[in-house]
Design an enzyme around this catalytic site. Sequence first.
Site, mmCIF file in Angstrom:
data_model
loop_
_atom_site.group_PDB
_atom_site.id
_atom_site.type_symbol
_atom_site.label_atom_id
_atom_site.label_comp_id
_atom_site.label_asym_id
_atom_site.label_seq_id
_atom_site.Cartn_x
_atom_site.Cartn_y
_atom_site.Cartn_z
ATOM 1 N N HIS A 182 -8.608 3.627 3.873
ATOM 2 C CA HIS A 182 -8.929 4.212 5.177
ATOM 3 C C HIS A 182 -10.431 4.241 5.499
ATOM 4 O O HIS A 182 -10.810 4.393 6.654
ATOM 5 C CB HIS A 182 -8.416 5.650 5.241
ATOM 6 N N CYS A 221 -11.260 3.156 -0.728
ATOM 7 C CA CYS A 221 -9.979 3.651 -0.201
ATOM 8 C C CYS A 221 -9.677 2.878 1.077
ATOM 9 O O CYS A 221 -10.597 2.593 1.856
ATOM 10 C CB CYS A 221 -10.069 5.153 0.087
ATOM 11 N N TYR A 250 -0.443 8.588 -2.385
ATOM 12 C CA TYR A 250 -0.451 8.345 -3.825
ATOM 13 C C TYR A 250 -1.668 9.011 -4.480
ATOM 14 O O TYR A 250 -1.668 9.262 -5.674
ATOM 15 C CB TYR A 250 -0.550 6.839 -4.111
ATOM 16 N N GLU A 273 -6.106 9.135 9.910
ATOM 17 C CA GLU A 273 -4.746 9.020 10.452
ATOM 18 C C GLU A 273 -4.587 9.826 11.738
ATOM 19 O O GLU A 273 -3.775 9.500 12.591
ATOM 20 C CB GLU A 273 -3.707 9.421 9.390
ATOM 21 N N CYS A 281 -3.959 -1.014 -1.948
ATOM 22 C CA CYS A 281 -4.249 0.395 -2.217
ATOM 23 C C CYS A 281 -5.224 0.542 -3.390
ATOM 24 O O CYS A 281 -4.954 0.042 -4.494
ATOM 25 C CB CYS A 281 -2.922 1.078 -2.550
ATOM 26 N N ASN A 282 -6.325 1.243 -3.170
ATOM 27 C CA ASN A 282 -7.309 1.429 -4.249
ATOM 28 C C ASN A 282 -6.748 2.298 -5.358
ATOM 29 O O ASN A 282 -7.061 2.104 -6.530
ATOM 30 C CB ASN A 282 -8.578 2.093 -3.703
ATOM 31 N N ASP A 294 0.874 -1.177 0.000
ATOM 32 C CA ASP A 294 0.000 0.000 0.000
ATOM 33 C C ASP A 294 0.908 1.223 0.000
ATOM 34 O O ASP A 294 2.101 1.128 0.277
ATOM 35 C CB ASP A 294 -0.892 -0.019 1.254
ATOM 36 N N SER A 295 0.314 2.387 -0.261
ATOM 37 C CA SER A 295 1.090 3.615 -0.203
ATOM 38 C C SER A 295 1.539 3.919 1.229
ATOM 39 O O SER A 295 2.497 4.667 1.436
ATOM 40 C CB SER A 295 0.238 4.775 -0.724
HETATM 41 N N1 DGL Z 1 -4.048 3.899 0.179
HETATM 42 C C1 DGL Z 1 -4.680 4.948 -0.600
HETATM 43 C C2 DGL Z 1 -5.921 4.365 -1.292
HETATM 44 O O1 DGL Z 1 -6.465 3.353 -0.902
HETATM 45 C C3 DGL Z 1 -5.051 6.127 0.269
HETATM 46 C C4 DGL Z 1 -3.862 6.949 0.727
HETATM 47 C C5 DGL Z 1 -3.092 7.593 -0.415
HETATM 48 O O2 DGL Z 1 -3.604 8.548 -1.062
HETATM 49 O O3 DGL Z 1 -1.991 7.136 -0.702
HETATM 50 O O4 DGL Z 1 -6.350 4.900 -2.280
#
Ligand code: DGL
Length: 264
Positions: free
Chosen positions: A185, A183, A41, A151, A72-73, A9-10
């Site tokens: 989160h 996403c 990201y 977060e 990560c989406n 993931d990012s």
């Molecule tokens: N992990 C990213 C997502 O699921 C969210 C955080 C980011 O923008 O990197 O899209």
Amino acid sequence: MPKAIGVFDSGVGGLTVVRELIRQLPNEDIVYLGDTARVPYGIKSKETIVRFSIENILFLLKQEVKLICVACNTVSSIALPVISSHFRVPIVGVISPGVREAAYATKNKRIGVIGTKATTNSRAYEREIEALDPQIKVISRACPLFVPFVEEGWLNQRAVLDVARVYLKPLKRAGVDTIILGCTHYPLLKAVIRKVMGNKTILIDSAKQAATEVKQILIHQGILESNHKPALSFYVSDGPAWFSGLAKRFLGHSIKNVTRVSLT
Ligand code: DGL
């Protein structure tokens, strides 16, 4: 020695997917990589997201993983369509599993999709939903403030509710009966989203569906572990202390050993 499932993931949010993998696949070793040096990201260009994703995959392949789950989406919607066929290891993203579940769940054929700006701009969800059922109407909305709220641990505060009301207004107005939480989160904001949308709205948690898909692939390939004491390893590209401090919120339990690595 069994091979692990690789997850990346990012940043820290992908631990919501690890949590589900542990629940559904309790005997599997998992290697997690969070690209915390370069998060977020969700506001970056396609070229950059693709480049970072390839570097993350190459790192996991060095750990000899048997499958890669892209938690990560943003990566799943932007980079996966471009890169997944270039690798021999199976790569599972979070878009298709969520789409299938949402298309199955909706009764009125109106689905809402929420995610980062990069995810919603890519229209990856729209394309996949349309391919599955062209009669479904999709209303998507970027919710960029949700990530920092989660977060910061703001999951129920008044400010989050006010922001959610603004973000979700078009979905409410369109009368969606199902929302894809697109996403990493957003599963942590289910309570707030329910407060705004009402209890009847079905919330699709991509993490759950992605873990189910990983399980199906492992069963199909005959490489599912059934009798093994699992090990979890965590790698980040920056800030291991920050990462372990936040891990509990996403994973449900705290973690100790987080190793910092260089991805470039
Ligand atoms: N992990 C990213 C997502 O699921 C969210 C955080 C980011 O923008 O990197 O899209």
